[in-house]
Design a protein around this motif. Sequence first.
Motif, PDB file in Angstrom:
ATOM      1  N   GLU A 289       0.833  -1.209   0.000  1.00 34.88           N
ATOM      2  CA  GLU A 289       0.000   0.000   0.000  1.00 34.88           C
ATOM      3  C   GLU A 289       0.866   1.257   0.000  1.00 34.88           C
ATOM      4  OE1 GLU A 289      -3.233   0.680   3.018  1.00 34.88           O
ATOM      5  OE2 GLU A 289      -3.549  -1.465   2.592  1.00 34.88           O
ATOM      6  N   GLN A 290       1.954   1.173   0.737  1.00 32.72           N
ATOM      7  CA  GLN A 290       2.832   2.340   0.831  1.00 32.72           C
ATOM      8  C   GLN A 290       3.507   2.637  -0.503  1.00 32.72           C
ATOM      9  OE1 GLN A 290       6.308   2.077   3.246  1.00 32.72           O
ATOM     10  NE2 GLN A 290       6.632   4.281   2.986  1.00 32.72           N
ATOM     11  N   GLU A 291       3.898   1.568  -1.212  1.00 31.44           N
ATOM     12  CA  GLU A 291       4.520   1.773  -2.527  1.00 31.44           C
ATOM     13  C   GLU A 291       3.517   2.360  -3.522  1.00 31.44           C
ATOM     14  OE1 GLU A 291       7.890  -1.766  -2.039  1.00 31.44           O
ATOM     15  OE2 GLU A 291       5.915  -2.253  -2.850  1.00 31.44           O
ATOM     16  N   VAL A 292       2.260   1.894  -3.420  1.00 27.05           N
ATOM     17  CA  VAL A 292       1.222   2.474  -4.282  1.00 27.05           C
ATOM     18  C   VAL A 292       1.108   3.977  -3.996  1.00 27.05           C
ATOM     19  CG1 VAL A 292      -1.280   2.501  -4.727  1.00 27.05           C
ATOM     20  CG2 VAL A 292      -0.054   0.316  -4.620  1.00 27.05           C
ATOM     21  N   ALA A 293       1.146   4.342  -2.711  1.00 27.53           N
ATOM     22  CA  ALA A 293       1.041   5.758  -2.348  1.00 27.53           C
ATOM     23  C   ALA A 293       2.233   6.557  -2.865  1.00 27.53           C
ATOM     24  CB  ALA A 293       0.921   5.898  -0.824  1.00 27.53           C
ATOM     25  N   VAL A 294       3.431   5.977  -2.784  1.00 25.77           N
ATOM     26  CA  VAL A 294       4.630   6.657  -3.292  1.00 25.77           C
ATOM     27  C   VAL A 294       4.479   6.926  -4.799  1.00 25.77           C
ATOM     28  CG1 VAL A 294       7.089   6.325  -3.837  1.00 25.77           C
ATOM     29  CG2 VAL A 294       6.240   5.825  -1.528  1.00 25.77           C
ATOM     30  N   ILE A 295       3.989   5.922  -5.525  1.00 22.27           N
ATOM     31  CA  ILE A 295       3.856   6.084  -6.978  1.00 22.27           C
ATOM     32  C   ILE A 295       2.759   7.103  -7.311  1.00 22.27           C
ATOM     33  CG2 ILE A 295       3.382   4.869  -9.159  1.00 22.27           C
ATOM     34  CD1 ILE A 295       4.641   2.341  -7.793  1.00 22.27           C
ATOM     35  N   SER A 296       1.666   7.091  -6.517  1.00 17.84           N
ATOM     36  CA  SER A 296       0.626   8.106  -6.720  1.00 17.84           C
ATOM     37  C   SER A 296       1.175   9.518  -6.481  1.00 17.84           C
ATOM     38  CB  SER A 296      -0.562   7.867  -5.781  1.00 17.84           C
ATOM     39  OG  SER A 296      -1.326   6.768  -6.219  1.00 17.84           O
ATOM     40  N   GLY A 297       2.270   9.600  -5.731  1.00 13.69           N
ATOM     41  CA  GLY A 297       2.911  10.890  -5.477  1.00 13.69           C
ATOM     42  C   GLY A 297       3.469  11.548  -6.746  1.00 13.69           C
ATOM     43  N   TYR A 298       3.547  10.815  -7.835  1.00 18.55           N
ATOM     44  CA  TYR A 298       4.005  11.392  -9.107  1.00 18.55           C
ATOM     45  C   TYR A 298       2.905  12.159  -9.839  1.00 18.55           C
ATOM     46  CZ  TYR A 298       8.537   8.971  -9.057  1.00 18.55           C
ATOM     47  OH  TYR A 298       9.807   8.558  -8.755  1.00 18.55           O
ATOM     48  N   ASN A 299       1.694  12.143  -9.255  1.00 23.64           N
ATOM     49  CA  ASN A 299       0.572  12.810  -9.938  1.00 23.64           C
ATOM     50  C   ASN A 299       0.894  14.273 -10.257  1.00 23.64           C
ATOM     51  OD1 ASN A 299      -2.005  13.177 -10.971  1.00 23.64           O
ATOM     52  ND2 ASN A 299      -2.869  13.727  -8.970  1.00 23.64           N
ATOM     53  N   THR A 300       0.617  14.681 -11.502  1.00 17.96           N
ATOM     54  CA  THR A 300       0.804  16.084 -11.906  1.00 17.96           C
ATOM     55  C   THR A 300      -0.528  16.728 -12.279  1.00 17.96           C
ATOM     56  OG1 THR A 300       1.033  15.470 -14.221  1.00 17.96           O
ATOM     57  CG2 THR A 300       3.059  15.564 -12.934  1.00 17.96           C
ATOM     58  N   ASN A 301      -1.615  15.897 -12.290  1.00 19.49           N
ATOM     59  CA  ASN A 301      -2.917  16.366 -12.774  1.00 19.49           C
ATOM     60  C   ASN A 301      -2.854  16.897 -14.194  1.00 19.49           C
ATOM     61  OD1 ASN A 301      -4.845  15.746 -10.821  1.00 19.49           O
ATOM     62  ND2 ASN A 301      -4.080  17.372  -9.499  1.00 19.49           N
ATOM     63  N   LYS A 302      -1.934  16.381 -14.978  1.00 19.50           N
ATOM     64  CA  LYS A 302      -1.822  16.816 -16.381  1.00 19.50           C
ATOM     65  C   LYS A 302      -2.069  15.623 -17.292  1.00 19.50           C
ATOM     66  CE  LYS A 302       0.989  19.514 -19.156  1.00 19.50           C
ATOM     67  NZ  LYS A 302       2.292  19.726 -19.705  1.00 19.50           N
ATOM     68  N   ARG A 303      -2.949  15.839 -18.268  1.00 22.91           N
ATOM     69  CA  ARG A 303      -3.282  14.749 -19.196  1.00 22.91           C
ATOM     70  C   ARG A 303      -2.283  14.646 -20.328  1.00 22.91           C
ATOM     71  NH1 ARG A 303      -8.625  13.166 -18.859  1.00 22.91           N
ATOM     72  NH2 ARG A 303      -9.833  14.494 -17.473  1.00 22.91           N
ATOM     73  N   VAL A 304      -2.040  13.420 -20.782  1.00 20.40           N
ATOM     74  CA  VAL A 304      -1.336  13.217 -22.049  1.00 20.40           C
ATOM     75  C   VAL A 304      -2.290  13.542 -23.200  1.00 20.40           C
ATOM     76  CG1 VAL A 304      -0.335  11.458 -23.572  1.00 20.40           C
ATOM     77  CG2 VAL A 304       0.253  11.470 -21.127  1.00 20.40           C
ATOM     78  N   ILE A 305      -3.524  13.013 -23.081  1.00 21.52           N
ATOM     79  CA  ILE A 305      -4.529  13.201 -24.142  1.00 21.52           C
ATOM     80  C   ILE A 305      -5.463  14.339 -23.750  1.00 21.52           C
ATOM     81  CG2 ILE A 305      -6.465  12.133 -25.387  1.00 21.52           C
ATOM     82  CD1 ILE A 305      -3.973  10.695 -26.032  1.00 21.52           C
ATOM     83  N   HIS A 306      -5.397  15.417 -24.505  1.00 20.64           N
ATOM     84  CA  HIS A 306      -6.224  16.572 -24.185  1.00 20.64           C
ATOM     85  C   HIS A 306      -6.736  17.184 -25.482  1.00 20.64           C
ATOM     86  CE1 HIS A 306      -6.687  19.933 -20.978  1.00 20.64           C
ATOM     87  NE2 HIS A 306      -7.815  19.542 -21.516  1.00 20.64           N
ATOM     88  N   PRO A 307      -7.885  16.712 -25.964  1.00 16.76           N
ATOM     89  CA  PRO A 307      -8.369  17.190 -27.271  1.00 16.76           C
ATOM     90  C   PRO A 307      -8.984  18.585 -27.178  1.00 16.76           C
ATOM     91  CG  PRO A 307      -9.863  15.540 -26.384  1.00 16.76           C
ATOM     92  CD  PRO A 307      -8.782  15.725 -25.364  1.00 16.76           C
ATOM     93  N   VAL A 308      -8.124  19.569 -26.956  1.00 11.53           N
ATOM     94  CA  VAL A 308      -8.597  20.939 -26.698  1.00 11.53           C
ATOM     95  C   VAL A 308      -9.369  21.537 -27.872  1.00 11.53           C
ATOM     96  CG1 VAL A 308      -6.978  21.690 -24.918  1.00 11.53           C
ATOM     97  CG2 VAL A 308      -6.278  21.753 -27.313  1.00 11.53           C
ATOM     98  N   ASP A 309      -9.152  20.988 -29.062  1.00  8.24           N
ATOM     99  CA  ASP A 309      -9.897  21.503 -30.222  1.00  8.24           C
ATOM    100  C   ASP A 309     -11.407  21.384 -30.022  1.00  8.24           C
ATOM    101  OD1 ASP A 309      -7.447  21.850 -31.285  1.00  8.24           O
ATOM    102  OD2 ASP A 309      -7.637  20.335 -32.874  1.00  8.24           O
ATOM    103  N   TRP A 310     -11.814  20.464 -29.152  1.00  5.77           N
ATOM    104  CA  TRP A 310     -13.255  20.239 -28.947  1.00  5.77           C
ATOM    105  C   TRP A 310     -13.766  20.938 -27.689  1.00  5.77           C
ATOM    106  CZ3 TRP A 310     -12.521  14.204 -29.058  1.00  5.77           C
ATOM    107  CH2 TRP A 310     -12.095  13.810 -30.347  1.00  5.77           C
ATOM    108  N   LYS A 311     -12.970  21.814 -27.105  1.00  5.46           N
ATOM    109  CA  LYS A 311     -13.345  22.288 -25.765  1.00  5.46           C
ATOM    110  C   LYS A 311     -14.658  23.064 -25.742  1.00  5.46           C
ATOM    111  CE  LYS A 311     -10.334  26.413 -25.355  1.00  5.46           C
ATOM    112  NZ  LYS A 311     -10.972  26.985 -26.518  1.00  5.46           N
ATOM    113  N   ASP A 312     -15.055  23.624 -26.887  1.00  2.00           N
ATOM    114  CA  ASP A 312     -16.334  24.336 -26.917  1.00  2.00           C
ATOM    115  C   ASP A 312     -17.472  23.499 -27.487  1.00  2.00           C
ATOM    116  OD1 ASP A 312     -15.070  26.601 -25.851  1.00  2.00           O
ATOM    117  OD2 ASP A 312     -14.348  27.182 -27.843  1.00  2.00           O
ATOM    118  N   TYR A 313     -17.223  22.235 -27.766  1.00  2.00           N
ATOM    119  CA  TYR A 313     -18.265  21.357 -28.310  1.00  2.00           C
ATOM    120  C   TYR A 313     -19.185  20.904 -27.174  1.00  2.00           C
ATOM    121  CZ  TYR A 313     -15.568  20.611 -32.698  1.00  2.00           C
ATOM    122  OH  TYR A 313     -14.901  20.745 -33.875  1.00  2.00           O
ATOM    123  N   PRO A 314     -20.467  20.633 -27.517  1.00  5.18           N
ATOM    124  CA  PRO A 314     -21.357  20.075 -26.490  1.00  5.18           C
ATOM    125  C   PRO A 314     -20.805  18.764 -25.940  1.00  5.18           C
ATOM    126  CG  PRO A 314     -22.575  20.628 -28.495  1.00  5.18           C
ATOM    127  CD  PRO A 314     -21.130  20.810 -28.817  1.00  5.18           C
TER     128      PRO A 314
END
Length: 321
Positions: A289-314
Amino acid sequence: MYLVYAILSLIYMAGASRAPCVELNDGNLMPIVALGTGRGTAKENESVDEVRKSVFWALEAGYRHIDTASVYDDEEQVGQGIAEAIQKNIVTREEIFVTTKLWNDKHRREQVVPALQESLRRLGLSYVDLYLIHFPVSTKEDGSADYVDYLETWKGMEDAKQLGLVKSIGVSNFNIEQLQRLMANSYTRPVVNEVEVSPTFTQESMVAFCRQNGIVVMGYSPFGFFVGRDSTMKINRSALYKIAEKYHKSFGQVILRYLIERGVVPIPKSTNQKRIEQNIDLFDFSLTEQEVAVISGYNTNKRVIHPVDWKDYPFYPFGQE
Ligand SMILES: NC(=O)c1ccc[n+]([C@@H]2O[C@H](COP(=O)([O-])OP(=O)(O)OC[C@H]3O[C@@H](n4cnc5c(N)ncnc54)[C@H](OP(=O)(O)O)[C@@H]3O)[C@@H](O)[C@H]2O)c1
Ligand SMILES: *[C@@H]1O[C@H](CO)[C@@H](O)[C@H](O)[C@H]1NC(C)=O
Ligand SMILES: *[C@@H]1O[C@H](CO)[C@@H](O)[C@H](O)[C@H]1NC(C)=O
């Protein structure tokens, strides 16, 4: 006698599934590691023939789940890789689990079944195991915004299931409110939401929500920013390498195991035979569990896939991250 038995079981093992299955909310079973085949994010100019080879190598190495999509333009090669493995008696159709996806320009109810039939023709299969709405966003054929509600699309998905063209239906890239709205307004609950999950995009609330609602999360781009997609992203890898060293595994295997520990089905993509084999060799160790927590510590809240071209689409699903 014993020796004969031992040899027979070794042969059996060589062709056997390397990954266990999870039970979906409709009772069907799904292997918990899938080979990714989408080429767009990692190597834009990789040839589709590499897909045929990687699908064959994967089945040979014990993968039983392949992830493709009509938009990847590689369903024919996926089908060829599968056909070759069946022809060489490595697998039967019933032993494998094939996932494909409906693209955004086929969201009207009456378009869904014909789109799936086209995918089946390209794959050379009579059914797929899982069909996903690739994005909640709908577009016209030229890629401009359309206004088809995914609740309508879902009725077409139910039609496809009714016809036996697909065993299980689910979604991809839906946010939590969209999942809630879909569940509140439909007879059939999605079995899966396929979304980005990695050490650099951990998706804690999505994973928790799906667990509470009996929806399995399939995690795409599982290696996140660890595979050099953004050279400006400075990652201190030493904590991850230390864990990898402890278990005599590669950093990639530790990342995939991390997703499994969190109940997420990873979809590693590789066209390299050695790494394809590595990426399913995940079941002789586990993380604390502790190792899982350490790895979750790498979170940047940044996506690899971000189709911003559609950001104004419904129905655009993502925020600012
Ligand atoms: N539903 C969706 O909207 C959506 C979006 C994106 C992706 N996907 C699915 O998810 C799959 C995976 O996502 P992805 O392709 O974005 O990214 P990924 O699997 O996170 O990364 C692929 C990259 O990692 C490298 N790699 C693979 N195994 C490795 C290992 N053990 N050690 C080091 N490097 C390794 C590969 O290179 P080599 O080939 O050289 O090994 C490749 O460059 C896609 O193929 C697709 O099926 C779905
Ligand atoms: C991919 O294409 C780009 C330009 O289109 C080129 O610079 C690059 O070398 C190509 N990569 C490979 C692996 O062929
Ligand atoms: C990386 O993290 C380790 C601890 O995990 C630390 O000892 C090391 O100094 C860090 N390296 C850099 C360059 O920040």
